[in-house]
Design an enzyme around this catalytic site. Structure first.
Site, PDB file in Angstrom:
ATOM      1  N   LYS A 161     115.626   5.450 -11.401  1.00 17.57           N
ATOM      2  CA  LYS A 161     115.312   4.179 -10.725  1.00 17.57           C
ATOM      3  C   LYS A 161     114.520   3.258 -11.646  1.00 17.57           C
ATOM      4  O   LYS A 161     114.844   2.086 -11.783  1.00 17.57           O
ATOM      5  CB  LYS A 161     114.538   4.481  -9.424  1.00 17.57           C
ATOM      6  CG  LYS A 161     114.173   3.268  -8.616  1.00 17.57           C
ATOM      7  CD  LYS A 161     113.912   3.642  -7.165  1.00 17.57           C
ATOM      8  CE  LYS A 161     112.572   4.303  -6.940  1.00 17.57           C
ATOM      9  NZ  LYS A 161     111.413   3.403  -7.132  1.00 17.57           N
TER      10      LYS A 161
ATOM     11  N   ARG B 118     114.662  -1.709 -15.068  1.00 21.86           N
ATOM     12  CA  ARG B 118     114.334  -2.360 -16.346  1.00 21.86           C
ATOM     13  C   ARG B 118     115.593  -2.796 -17.088  1.00 21.86           C
ATOM     14  O   ARG B 118     115.581  -3.819 -17.786  1.00 21.86           O
ATOM     15  CB  ARG B 118     113.466  -1.419 -17.188  1.00 21.86           C
ATOM     16  CG  ARG B 118     112.024  -1.335 -16.634  1.00 21.86           C
ATOM     17  CD  ARG B 118     111.296  -0.105 -17.119  1.00 21.86           C
ATOM     18  NE  ARG B 118     109.894  -0.056 -16.727  1.00 21.86           N
ATOM     19  CZ  ARG B 118     109.433   0.341 -15.535  1.00 21.86           C
ATOM     20  NH1 ARG B 118     110.282   0.714 -14.583  1.00 21.86           N
ATOM     21  NH2 ARG B 118     108.142   0.355 -15.274  1.00 21.86           N
TER      22      ARG B 118
ATOM     23  N   SER C  69      98.909   2.691 -14.008  1.00 16.74           N
ATOM     24  CA  SER C  69     100.085   2.243 -13.267  1.00 16.74           C
ATOM     25  C   SER C  69     101.072   1.565 -14.197  1.00 16.74           C
ATOM     26  O   SER C  69     100.746   0.573 -14.850  1.00 16.74           O
ATOM     27  CB  SER C  69      99.664   1.272 -12.159  1.00 16.74           C
ATOM     28  OG  SER C  69     100.767   0.474 -11.767  1.00 16.74           O
TER      29      SER C  69
ATOM     30  N   GLN D 115     103.589  -0.049 -13.277  1.00 16.09           N
ATOM     31  CA  GLN D 115     103.970  -1.359 -12.736  1.00 16.09           C
ATOM     32  C   GLN D 115     102.990  -2.422 -13.204  1.00 16.09           C
ATOM     33  O   GLN D 115     103.395  -3.521 -13.593  1.00 16.09           O
ATOM     34  CB  GLN D 115     104.043  -1.295 -11.208  1.00 16.09           C
ATOM     35  CG  GLN D 115     105.192  -0.400 -10.740  1.00 16.09           C
ATOM     36  CD  GLN D 115     105.257  -0.241  -9.235  1.00 16.09           C
ATOM     37  OE1 GLN D 115     104.389  -0.703  -8.509  1.00 16.09           O
ATOM     38  NE2 GLN D 115     106.300   0.426  -8.769  1.00 16.09           N
TER      39      GLN D 115
ATOM     40  N   ASP E 116     105.180  10.436  -8.218  1.00 17.48           N
ATOM     41  CA  ASP E 116     106.180  10.323  -7.140  1.00 17.48           C
ATOM     42  C   ASP E 116     106.605  11.691  -6.584  1.00 17.48           C
ATOM     43  O   ASP E 116     107.314  11.762  -5.580  1.00 17.48           O
ATOM     44  CB  ASP E 116     107.418   9.566  -7.637  1.00 17.48           C
ATOM     45  CG  ASP E 116     107.108   8.094  -7.872  1.00 17.48           C
ATOM     46  OD1 ASP E 116     106.112   7.583  -7.307  1.00 17.48           O
ATOM     47  OD2 ASP E 116     107.860   7.440  -8.631  1.00 17.48           O
TER      48      ASP E 116
ATOM     49  N   LYS F 255     101.411   3.779  -2.015  1.00 19.18           N
ATOM     50  CA  LYS F 255     102.859   3.880  -2.293  1.00 19.18           C
ATOM     51  C   LYS F 255     103.619   3.317  -1.079  1.00 19.18           C
ATOM     52  O   LYS F 255     103.044   2.666  -0.229  1.00 19.18           O
ATOM     53  CB  LYS F 255     103.227   5.329  -2.594  1.00 19.18           C
ATOM     54  CG  LYS F 255     102.609   5.847  -3.892  1.00 19.18           C
ATOM     55  CD  LYS F 255     103.165   5.117  -5.093  1.00 19.18           C
ATOM     56  CE  LYS F 255     102.489   5.532  -6.381  1.00 19.18           C
ATOM     57  NZ  LYS F 255     102.836   4.644  -7.490  1.00 19.18           N
TER      58      LYS F 255
ATOM     59  N   ARG G  80     110.979   9.111  -0.180  1.00 19.85           N
ATOM     60  CA  ARG G  80     110.556  10.413  -0.705  1.00 19.85           C
ATOM     61  C   ARG G  80     109.992  11.329   0.396  1.00 19.85           C
ATOM     62  O   ARG G  80     110.094  12.546   0.302  1.00 19.85           O
ATOM     63  CB  ARG G  80     109.552  10.235  -1.836  1.00 19.85           C
ATOM     64  CG  ARG G  80     110.141   9.463  -3.013  1.00 19.85           C
ATOM     65  CD  ARG G  80     109.394   9.667  -4.296  1.00 19.85           C
ATOM     66  NE  ARG G  80     109.612   8.554  -5.209  1.00 19.85           N
ATOM     67  CZ  ARG G  80     110.684   8.398  -5.967  1.00 19.85           C
ATOM     68  NH1 ARG G  80     111.657   9.288  -5.939  1.00 19.85           N
ATOM     69  NH2 ARG G  80     110.812   7.339  -6.767  1.00 19.85           N
TER      70      ARG G  80
HETATM   71  C1  S3P Z   1     107.248   2.917 -11.236  1.00 17.18           C
HETATM   72  C2  S3P Z   1     105.928   3.226 -11.387  1.00 17.18           C
HETATM   73  C3  S3P Z   1     105.147   4.041 -10.441  1.00 17.18           C
HETATM   74  C4  S3P Z   1     106.048   4.805  -9.471  1.00 17.18           C
HETATM   75  C5  S3P Z   1     107.174   3.971  -8.947  1.00 17.18           C
HETATM   76  C6  S3P Z   1     108.030   3.409 -10.087  1.00 17.18           C
HETATM   77  C7  S3P Z   1     107.909   2.079 -12.257  1.00 17.18           C
HETATM   78  O1  S3P Z   1     104.301   3.203  -9.701  1.00 17.18           O
HETATM   79  O2  S3P Z   1     105.286   5.313  -8.404  1.00 17.18           O
HETATM   80  O3  S3P Z   1     108.000   4.734  -8.091  1.00 17.18           O
HETATM   81  O4  S3P Z   1     109.148   1.998 -12.274  1.00 17.18           O
HETATM   82  O5  S3P Z   1     107.199   1.482 -13.065  1.00 17.18           O
HETATM   83  P1  S3P Z   1     102.857   2.788 -10.289  1.00 17.18           P
HETATM   84  O6  S3P Z   1     103.086   2.218 -11.607  1.00 17.18           O
HETATM   85  O7  S3P Z   1     102.280   1.770  -9.351  1.00 17.18           O
HETATM   86  O8  S3P Z   1     102.048   4.053 -10.299  1.00 17.18           O
END
Ligand code: S3P
Length: 427
Positions: free
Chosen positions: A22, A27, A168, A170, A316, A343, A389
């Site tokens: 995913k 990306r 994180s 993200q 995750d 989450k 999940r």
């Molecule tokens: C992800 C980063 C994670 C993960 C999410 C996907 C990503 O979150 O939990 O399912 O693709 O960058 P966080 O970066 O907020 O921990």
């Protein structure tokens, strides 16, 4: 609302593959859109979250062509070529889509509005808005930009050095992506290294990313050049089937063509520590991502302690680790995982609530869970709470339960794992 029912099964031997990663699929669409030229993506995950990313970029004027069930072509626009959207960008249930897009949109020359579903509406966006504002970004939204809907007024940005309080990917990715259109250098530091797909894939698109311990830097003004991305199977999806083999002692499963990025393989370390025999074979590398197979088998499991630097490498996977821990002898302690509260659902509570319905001994703590095993599991009607999940974790729990486990709200599984039920039936 749909339901899924899972039942106790006999030991099995299986070789399977799981849908595309995913994080990498998101990306590939995003960077392909920002690149010059045509990017081809193979092994793309056609899950609801990644389809939301495609829909958002289509609204920004990017053409994305589906060439097979799991391949797409992205006709890149380059960073300056994105067009002002004429309506709100809907990210659905996807935290990765909204947070990475905040970074991409902050430095454009137009205004965009981002929103998502009810779960997105409860998740904190200020963790990204705050550093982006330090770069000059103009972001407003509910509670001063903490929650959606968010309005992003594109504006010139300046590079910063940002020490993130959370590990994180993200947050890190949003800042690095904003850094691409900022003046000067942008640096992000994090307490421990989160998944590094952004850094790896940007390099594959020809962008120079400086990497160091727990951080990365990017120089603004760099262009992305289209490339071919082969997306490996998602280790976070594979985790449910590795767990299935552990829930049914005497089973063996091999997952082929799965991503083995070390920032994602914490689950392997945990299952090994629980007493499983795990064989990992790296077979190839694509866009800087190692890909290979994982084989797992186990007769008896024991409880483990999980915390510290390991947490971002399996963030995750904690709901499914908790399920497996109910079948392990002794105590499993999960700590340093307060991130689970923000989450898709508060996964500390949702995991504990649903496992208790099956008779498991689970205690919620401030930053994790304590599970006491081994407990026989009974049947129950569980809820996914709209969290993919949680839905899958409870379905796997059903494989070791004395009566059927019914998962209400199983449609949420489409977010990351189309075909989950069909694969489960094969067991
Ligand atoms: C992800 C980063 C994670 C993960 C999410 C996907 C990503 O979150 O939990 O399912 O693709 O960058 P966080 O970066 O907020 O921990």
């Amino acid at each position: 609302m749909s339901t899924l029912t899972s039942n106790r099964i006999k030991p099995f031997r299986k070789v399977i593959t799981v849908p595309g990663d995913k994080s990498i699929s998101h990306r590939a669409i995003m960077f392909g859109s920002l690149a010059k030229g045509i990017t081809t993506v193979e092994g793309f995950l056609p899950g609801a979250d990644c389809l939301s990313t495609i829909a958002c970029f289509e609204k920004l004027g990017v053409q994305v062509e589906k060439t097979s069930a799991t391949s797409v072509r992205v006709i890149g626009k380059s960073i300056d070529g994105l067009q002002a959207p004429i309506s709100t960008l809907d990210v659905g249930n996807s935290g990765t889509t909204i947070r990475l897009m905040m970074g991409i949109l902050a430095g454009t020359s137009f205004t965009s509005i981002l929103e998502g579903d009810a779960s997105i509406g409860r998740r904190p966006m200020d963790r990204v808005a705050k550093p982006l504002r330090m770069m000059g970004a103009k972001i407003s939204g509910k509670e001063n930009g903490k929650f959606t809907p968010l309005t992003i007024k594109g504006t010139p940005l300046q590079g910063i050095i940002y020490e993130s309080p959370v590990s994180s990917a993200q947050v890190k990715s949003a800042i690095l992506l904003a850094g691409l259109s900022a003046s000067g250098k942008t640096t992000v530091l994090e307490p421990t290294t989160s998944r590094d797909h952004t850094e790896r894939m940007l390099s594959a698109f020809g962008v120079q990313v400086e990497r160091f311990n727990n951080g990365a830097s990017i120089e603004g003004g760099q262009e992305l050049t289209a490339t071919k991305v082969i997306v490996p199977g998602d280790i976070s999806s594979a985790a449910f089937f590795l767990a299935a083999a552990l829930m049914v002692p005497g089973s063996t499963i091999t997952i082929e063509n799965v991503g083995l990025n070390p920032t994602r393989t914490g689950i392997i370390d945990v299952f090994k520590a629980m007493g499983a025999q795990v064989t990992v074979e790296k077979q190839q590398e694509s866009s800087g991502e190692p890909i290979g197979s994982i084989t797992i088998t186990c007769e008896e499991l024991k409880g483990v302690e999980i915390g510290g630097d390991l947490i971002p490498r399996l963030i995750d996977e904690i709901p499914i680790i908790a399920v497996v821990a109910t079948q392990a002898k002794g105590k499993t302690v999960i700590r340093d995982a307060a991130e689970l509260k923000v989450k898709e659902t508060n996964r500390i509570s949702t995991t504990a609530n649903e496992l208790r319905k099956l008779g498991a001994q689970v205690e919620e703590t401030e930053d994790g869970l304590i599970i006491e095993g081994k407990t026989p599991l009974r049947g129950a009607i569980c809820s996914s709470y709209g969290d993919h999940r949680i839905g899958m974790a409870m379905a796997i729990a059903g494989l070791a339960a004395d009566e059927p486990v019914v998962v209400d709200g199983s449609e949420a599984i489409q977010v990351s794992f189309p075909g989950f039920y069909e694969l489960l039936k094969q067991l």
